[in-house]
Every structure is written in structure tokens, then in C-alpha cells.
Scaffold this motif. Structure first.
Motif, PDB file in Angstrom:
ATOM      1  N   TYR A 110       0.829  -1.213   0.000  1.00  0.00           N
ATOM      2  CA  TYR A 110       0.000   0.000   0.000  1.00  0.00           C
ATOM      3  C   TYR A 110       0.860   1.259   0.000  1.00  0.00           C
ATOM      4  O   TYR A 110       0.522   2.247  -0.656  1.00  0.00           O
ATOM      5  CB  TYR A 110      -0.969   0.005   1.192  1.00  0.00           C
ATOM      6  CG  TYR A 110      -2.305  -0.604   0.874  1.00  0.00           C
ATOM      7  CD1 TYR A 110      -3.336   0.154   0.341  1.00  0.00           C
ATOM      8  CD2 TYR A 110      -2.540  -1.958   1.088  1.00  0.00           C
ATOM      9  CE1 TYR A 110      -4.564  -0.403   0.037  1.00  0.00           C
ATOM     10  CE2 TYR A 110      -3.771  -2.530   0.787  1.00  0.00           C
ATOM     11  CZ  TYR A 110      -4.771  -1.746   0.259  1.00  0.00           C
ATOM     12  OH  TYR A 110      -5.992  -2.298  -0.050  1.00  0.00           O
ATOM     13  N   GLU A 111       1.971   1.250   0.730  1.00  0.00           N
ATOM     14  CA  GLU A 111       2.860   2.426   0.731  1.00  0.00           C
ATOM     15  C   GLU A 111       3.360   2.721  -0.678  1.00  0.00           C
ATOM     16  O   GLU A 111       3.376   3.872  -1.113  1.00  0.00           O
ATOM     17  CB  GLU A 111       4.033   2.196   1.684  1.00  0.00           C
ATOM     18  CG  GLU A 111       3.632   2.296   3.143  1.00  0.00           C
ATOM     19  CD  GLU A 111       4.675   1.739   4.110  1.00  0.00           C
ATOM     20  OE1 GLU A 111       5.745   1.271   3.654  1.00  0.00           O
ATOM     21  OE2 GLU A 111       4.398   1.764   5.323  1.00  0.00           O
ATOM     22  N   LYS A 112       3.758   1.681  -1.403  1.00  0.00           N
ATOM     23  CA  LYS A 112       4.210   1.861  -2.788  1.00  0.00           C
ATOM     24  C   LYS A 112       3.080   2.373  -3.667  1.00  0.00           C
ATOM     25  O   LYS A 112       3.284   3.248  -4.506  1.00  0.00           O
ATOM     26  CB  LYS A 112       4.772   0.550  -3.334  1.00  0.00           C
ATOM     27  CG  LYS A 112       6.096   0.160  -2.744  1.00  0.00           C
ATOM     28  CD  LYS A 112       6.561  -1.176  -3.285  1.00  0.00           C
ATOM     29  CE  LYS A 112       7.838  -1.619  -2.606  1.00  0.00           C
ATOM     30  NZ  LYS A 112       8.232  -2.977  -2.988  1.00  0.00           N
ATOM     31  N   ALA A 113       1.884   1.828  -3.473  1.00  0.00           N
ATOM     32  CA  ALA A 113       0.738   2.238  -4.293  1.00  0.00           C
ATOM     33  C   ALA A 113       0.390   3.703  -4.046  1.00  0.00           C
ATOM     34  O   ALA A 113       0.096   4.443  -4.990  1.00  0.00           O
ATOM     35  CB  ALA A 113      -0.465   1.342  -4.008  1.00  0.00           C
ATOM     36  N   VAL A 114       0.439   4.126  -2.795  1.00  0.00           N
ATOM     37  CA  VAL A 114       0.114   5.517  -2.455  1.00  0.00           C
ATOM     38  C   VAL A 114       1.106   6.468  -3.116  1.00  0.00           C
ATOM     39  O   VAL A 114       0.747   7.572  -3.524  1.00  0.00           O
ATOM     40  CB  VAL A 114       0.067   5.709  -0.919  1.00  0.00           C
ATOM     41  CG1 VAL A 114       0.087   7.170  -0.539  1.00  0.00           C
ATOM     42  CG2 VAL A 114      -1.172   5.029  -0.346  1.00  0.00           C
ATOM     43  N   ASP A 115       2.342   6.042  -3.261  1.00  0.00           N
ATOM     44  CA  ASP A 115       3.382   6.887  -3.856  1.00  0.00           C
ATOM     45  C   ASP A 115       3.389   6.860  -5.380  1.00  0.00           C
ATOM     46  O   ASP A 115       4.222   7.495  -6.007  1.00  0.00           O
ATOM     47  CB  ASP A 115       4.766   6.453  -3.348  1.00  0.00           C
ATOM     48  CG  ASP A 115       4.985   6.794  -1.886  1.00  0.00           C
ATOM     49  OD1 ASP A 115       4.283   7.694  -1.380  1.00  0.00           O
ATOM     50  OD2 ASP A 115       5.854   6.170  -1.247  1.00  0.00           O
ATOM     51  N   THR A 116       2.456   6.138  -5.994  1.00  0.00           N
ATOM     52  CA  THR A 116       2.472   5.948  -7.441  1.00  0.00           C
ATOM     53  C   THR A 116       1.936   7.139  -8.214  1.00  0.00           C
ATOM     54  O   THR A 116       2.336   7.372  -9.336  1.00  0.00           O
ATOM     55  CB  THR A 116       1.692   4.662  -7.806  1.00  0.00           C
ATOM     56  OG1 THR A 116       2.322   3.574  -7.141  1.00  0.00           O
ATOM     57  CG2 THR A 116       1.698   4.408  -9.287  1.00  0.00           C
ATOM     58  N   GLY A 117       1.032   7.903  -7.667  1.00  0.00           N
ATOM     59  CA  GLY A 117       0.520   9.075  -8.363  1.00  0.00           C
ATOM     60  C   GLY A 117      -0.765   8.841  -9.132  1.00  0.00           C
ATOM     61  O   GLY A 117      -0.952   9.361 -10.227  1.00  0.00           O
ATOM     62  N   TYR A 118      -1.646   8.040  -8.575  1.00  0.00           N
ATOM     63  CA  TYR A 118      -2.955   7.825  -9.175  1.00  0.00           C
ATOM     64  C   TYR A 118      -3.793   9.098  -9.085  1.00  0.00           C
ATOM     65  O   TYR A 118      -3.457  10.033  -8.363  1.00  0.00           O
ATOM     66  CB  TYR A 118      -3.706   6.705  -8.439  1.00  0.00           C
ATOM     67  CG  TYR A 118      -3.097   5.343  -8.591  1.00  0.00           C
ATOM     68  CD1 TYR A 118      -3.286   4.605  -9.752  1.00  0.00           C
ATOM     69  CD2 TYR A 118      -2.339   4.781  -7.564  1.00  0.00           C
ATOM     70  CE1 TYR A 118      -2.737   3.340  -9.893  1.00  0.00           C
ATOM     71  CE2 TYR A 118      -1.789   3.520  -7.695  1.00  0.00           C
ATOM     72  CZ  TYR A 118      -1.988   2.811  -8.859  1.00  0.00           C
ATOM     73  OH  TYR A 118      -1.441   1.567  -9.001  1.00  0.00           O
ATOM     74  N   ALA A 119      -4.933   9.085  -9.770  1.00  0.00           N
ATOM     75  CA  ALA A 119      -5.907  10.170  -9.651  1.00  0.00           C
ATOM     76  C   ALA A 119      -6.333  10.278  -8.187  1.00  0.00           C
ATOM     77  O   ALA A 119      -6.274   9.297  -7.435  1.00  0.00           O
ATOM     78  CB  ALA A 119      -7.114   9.883 -10.542  1.00  0.00           C
ATOM     79  N   GLU A 120      -6.789  11.446  -7.789  1.00  0.00           N
ATOM     80  CA  GLU A 120      -7.085  11.717  -6.376  1.00  0.00           C
ATOM     81  C   GLU A 120      -8.097  10.745  -5.780  1.00  0.00           C
ATOM     82  O   GLU A 120      -7.929  10.306  -4.641  1.00  0.00           O
ATOM     83  CB  GLU A 120      -7.554  13.163  -6.191  1.00  0.00           C
ATOM     84  CG  GLU A 120      -7.855  13.530  -4.758  1.00  0.00           C
ATOM     85  CD  GLU A 120      -6.733  13.228  -3.761  1.00  0.00           C
ATOM     86  OE1 GLU A 120      -7.063  12.797  -2.630  1.00  0.00           O
ATOM     87  OE2 GLU A 120      -5.544  13.408  -4.094  1.00  0.00           O
ATOM     88  N   HIS A 121      -9.144  10.373  -6.516  1.00  0.00           N
ATOM     89  CA  HIS A 121     -10.134   9.458  -5.934  1.00  0.00           C
ATOM     90  C   HIS A 121      -9.534   8.085  -5.636  1.00  0.00           C
ATOM     91  O   HIS A 121      -9.889   7.448  -4.650  1.00  0.00           O
ATOM     92  CB  HIS A 121     -11.381   9.341  -6.833  1.00  0.00           C
ATOM     93  CG  HIS A 121     -11.173   8.586  -8.110  1.00  0.00           C
ATOM     94  ND1 HIS A 121     -10.485   9.102  -9.191  1.00  0.00           N
ATOM     95  CD2 HIS A 121     -11.554   7.339  -8.462  1.00  0.00           C
ATOM     96  CE1 HIS A 121     -10.465   8.204 -10.159  1.00  0.00           C
ATOM     97  NE2 HIS A 121     -11.108   7.130  -9.747  1.00  0.00           N
ATOM     98  N   ILE A 122      -8.574   7.670  -6.467  1.00  0.00           N
ATOM     99  CA  ILE A 122      -7.884   6.398  -6.213  1.00  0.00           C
ATOM    100  C   ILE A 122      -6.904   6.572  -5.065  1.00  0.00           C
ATOM    101  O   ILE A 122      -6.809   5.716  -4.182  1.00  0.00           O
ATOM    102  CB  ILE A 122      -7.186   5.886  -7.492  1.00  0.00           C
ATOM    103  CG1 ILE A 122      -8.212   5.625  -8.596  1.00  0.00           C
ATOM    104  CG2 ILE A 122      -6.377   4.624  -7.194  1.00  0.00           C
ATOM    105  CD1 ILE A 122      -7.615   5.281  -9.953  1.00  0.00           C
TER     106      ILE A 122
END
Length: 147
Positions: A110-122
Motif C-alpha cells: 500500500y505504501e508503494k501504491a500511495v506513492d504511485t501518483g494515481y488520480a485523487e479518488h484512487i
């Protein structure tokens, strides 16, 4: 064309996360079946509910992105190994140690996913999932520290 690739990558990345969540669900179910302490069972059941909700929420995003979300784990993740290990574990301490190792994996993912730069809702959804995962890990660590 770049948007299509971004969408495809989003679907792929979020599908991987869904598979990891399914593996976590399997590990939690295995742990809950084997625990003796009723309070631990109750708490892990609550955490199991968080993982089920994560699957539902992430699956909704994958559908919104135009994909078909996975309906089970990929059985290759480290949590599957944890589930297999749990099957042979005896005693609440050993089970909680195995679950802590599983939560380290989900926290890192999850830490890696949060740092990925998805759209704000994601991003908001992923930040909520990370907060849950941190809470799970913290609780397990606290119970292990009281031994």
C-alpha cells in the motif's frame, strides 16, 4: 493513447492489489480458525472485514476504469506462503507472528501504491487502505509486545 495506457496500468496495478487482498483474506480466515484467544479472534475478524471492504472498493475502481477485477488471490504472493505456514502453526503467539509478517507485506504494498501518483479518488482510497493496514500491524505488534 497515453490515457489508455495509464488506464490499463491502473487496472493492472489495482488488480494486483486486489489479489494481494484476497490472499490476506485467506490468511486471516486461517488465523481466526486456529486462534484460541477469543479477543484476538474478534479483532482479527474486524481486520478481515477491512480486507473484504478493500476488495470491494478496489474492484469498484477497476470496473470504473473499464476492467474486470480478480475474484481470487493469485496464489503466488507471499501471503499464500503465510497461509500455508499458518496451517501448521500451533499457538496464538506463532499465529500472530505470522500475521505480522503478512501485514508487513500489505503495508509495504500500500505504501508503494500511495506513492504511485494515481488520480485523487484512487489515492484517497489507497490512503484509507494504508491507514487500515498500519492499524492492523500496530495492533498485532502491541499484542506481541505484551508477551
Amino acid at each position: 493513447m497515453e490515457t489508455v495506457m495509464d488506464t490499463k496500468q491502473n487496472i493492472s496495478d489495482l488488480s494486483d492489489l486486489i489479489e494481494l487482498e484476497y490472499d490476506a483474506i485467506a490468511a486471516y480466515r486461517s488465523a481466526i480458525e486456529r486462534l484460541d484467544n477469543a479477543a484476538y479472534k474478534l479483532q482479527l475478524t474486524e481486520f478481515l472485514g477491512d480486507h473484504v471492504r478493500h476488495v470491494e472498493d478496489l474492484s469498484n475502481v477497476v470496473r470504473q476504469e473499464g476492467g474486470n477485477p480478480p475474484t481470487e488471490g493469485d496464489f503466488k504472493q507471499i501471503l499464500t506462503q503465510g497461509k500455508v505456514v499458518l496451517a501448521g502453526l500451533i499457538g496464538d503467539e506463532a499465529i500472530r507472528k505470522a500475521m505480522k509478517a503478512n501485514e508487513v507485506v500489505t503495508n509495504t504494498t500500500y505504501e508503494k501504491a500511495v506513492d504511485t501518483g494515481y488520480a485523487e479518488h484512487i489515492q484517497a482510497l489507497l490512503r484509507g487502505g494504508l491507514a487500515d493496514e498500519r492499524r492492523h500491524k500496530d495492533w498485532i505488534e502491541k499484542t506481541l509486545a505484551t508477551l
